[in-house]
Write an enzyme that holds these catalytic residues in place. Structure first.
Site, PDB file in Angstrom:
ATOM      1  N   LYS A   1     -10.972   2.109   2.469  1.00 39.90           N
ATOM      2  CA  LYS A   1     -11.398   1.237   3.856  1.00 39.90           C
ATOM      3  C   LYS A   1     -11.203   1.007   4.924  1.00 39.90           C
ATOM      4  O   LYS A   1     -10.750   0.886   6.232  1.00 39.90           O
ATOM      5  CB  LYS A   1     -12.886   0.409   3.307  1.00 39.90           C
ATOM      6  CG  LYS A   1     -13.756   1.026   2.620  1.00 39.90           C
ATOM      7  CD  LYS A   1     -15.246   0.611   2.337  1.00 39.90           C
ATOM      8  CE  LYS A   1     -15.143  -0.748   1.062  1.00 39.90           C
ATOM      9  NZ  LYS A   1     -13.977  -0.511   0.091  1.00 39.90           N
TER      10      LYS A   1
ATOM     11  N   ARG B   1      -2.158  -1.797  -5.300  1.00 37.66           N
ATOM     12  CA  ARG B   1      -2.277  -2.337  -3.672  1.00 37.66           C
ATOM     13  C   ARG B   1      -1.259  -3.074  -3.838  1.00 37.66           C
ATOM     14  O   ARG B   1      -1.355  -4.232  -4.344  1.00 37.66           O
ATOM     15  CB  ARG B   1      -3.025  -2.627  -3.400  1.00 37.66           C
ATOM     16  CG  ARG B   1      -3.578  -3.271  -2.339  1.00 37.66           C
ATOM     17  CD  ARG B   1      -4.765  -3.087  -1.772  1.00 37.66           C
ATOM     18  NE  ARG B   1      -6.361  -2.972  -2.191  1.00 37.66           N
ATOM     19  CZ  ARG B   1      -7.406  -3.915  -2.292  1.00 37.66           C
ATOM     20  NH1 ARG B   1      -7.588  -2.519  -0.916  1.00 37.66           N
ATOM     21  NH2 ARG B   1      -8.264  -4.186  -2.670  1.00 37.66           N
TER      22      ARG B   1
ATOM     23  N   ARG C   1      -3.671  -9.062  -3.938  1.00 36.97           N
ATOM     24  CA  ARG C   1      -4.538  -9.618  -4.305  1.00 36.97           C
ATOM     25  C   ARG C   1      -4.675 -10.154  -5.068  1.00 36.97           C
ATOM     26  O   ARG C   1      -4.756  -9.663  -6.329  1.00 36.97           O
ATOM     27  CB  ARG C   1      -6.159  -9.096  -4.005  1.00 36.97           C
ATOM     28  CG  ARG C   1      -5.723  -8.959  -2.275  1.00 36.97           C
ATOM     29  CD  ARG C   1      -6.446  -8.050  -1.221  1.00 36.97           C
ATOM     30  NE  ARG C   1      -7.922  -8.056  -2.173  1.00 36.97           N
ATOM     31  CZ  ARG C   1      -8.746  -7.351  -1.842  1.00 36.97           C
ATOM     32  NH1 ARG C   1      -8.721  -6.652  -0.852  1.00 36.97           N
ATOM     33  NH2 ARG C   1     -10.425  -7.298  -2.570  1.00 36.97           N
TER      34      ARG C   1
END
Ligand code: AMP
Length: 238
Positions: A27, A142, A174
């Protein structure tokens, strides 16, 4: 990072666009492509919470605890934050909501607050779907630059490991992109966010795109879908 269109397409005004889908479907990556192509802002509720956290606000501190557990921030707090963001003038010809709504209560709040405004343009919703088995690799691979550029050590690695291709800054992971938190985020998604996708599917002005393709192919599919959905919404209104 793969980039596609970066010219602003005129006079097409995308209006409010919802990008829906599970954690890791892309997204954020796709929202950035749309933002560059159409000159409308990406509003990522996850990024807004991370900005709050960086500024040590009470909302940021509350969100941090929930994010680390893969849980959602209470609807009222998220809705208030989105309501405030939607008052900014850069949202006038449209915006991409990335990561919102994530519960039926948020969707109902959004629907009613948009229909209450006089110049209401109906939302169009695009759901990105990716096989569950691919999502874990997407999440754990990621890496993000301080400016928000998104890489993946498996599928879209930076040229120099650990550094952004564009400005050389250090990439970070993250804290909720671990395997353990991923499973909890998926549980949360199935229980609370999957019904939001069904809600917009039932409303029409909705399409699903295959997010397992290359980034630029997904972007092209989303562009086509967005133009088609917006044209259909215009006809509905006429
Ligand atoms: P994201 O960056 O979209 O993956 O969001 C990271 C985390 O922020 C989520 O796991 C939630 O804890 C929180 N969050 C983001 N968006 C929402 C939302 N719409 N409702 C509740 N919590 C959210």
């Amino acid at each position: 990072m793969t980039s596609t269109h970066n010219t602003v397409l005129e006079p097409f005004a995308p209006g409010p666009v919802l990008l829906l889908g599970a954690p890791g479907v892309g997204k954020g990556t796709q929202a950035k492509q749309l933002m560059a192509a159409f000159g409308i802002p990406q509003i990522s509720t996850g990024d807004l919470f991370r900005a709050h956290l960086k500024n040590h606000t009470p909302l940021g501190i509350l969100a941090e605890g929930l994010m680390k557990q893969g849980k959602l921030v209470p609807d009222d707090l998220v809705n208030q934050m989105v309501a405030e963001r939607l008052t900014h003038p850069d949202t006038h010809s449209g915006y991409i909501l990335d990561g919102f709504p994530r519960t039926l209560a948020q969707a109902e709040w959004l629907d009613s607050s948009l229909s209450a405004s006089n110049d209401a343009v109906p939302v169009v919703a695009i759901s990105i779907s990716v096989d569950d088995t691919q999502l874990l690799q997407r999440i754990t691979g990621r890496r993000i630059s301080p400016a928000g550029r998104i890489y993946n050590i498996y599928s879209n690695p930076p040229r120099v490991p650990g550094h952004c291709d564009v400005d050389g800054t250090l990439l970070t992971q993250r804290t909720d992109d671990t395997e353990e938190v991923f499973h909890e985020r998926m549980r949360t998604f199935r229980a609370q966010t999957a019904p939001v996708i069904d809600h917009y599917r039932a409303q029409g002005r909705f399409e699903e795109v295959d997010g397992s393709l290359a980034v630029e192919e997904v972007t092209a599919a989303i562009h086509g879908t967005l133009i088609r959905l917006r044209a259909a919404a215009q006809q509905e209104k006429a």
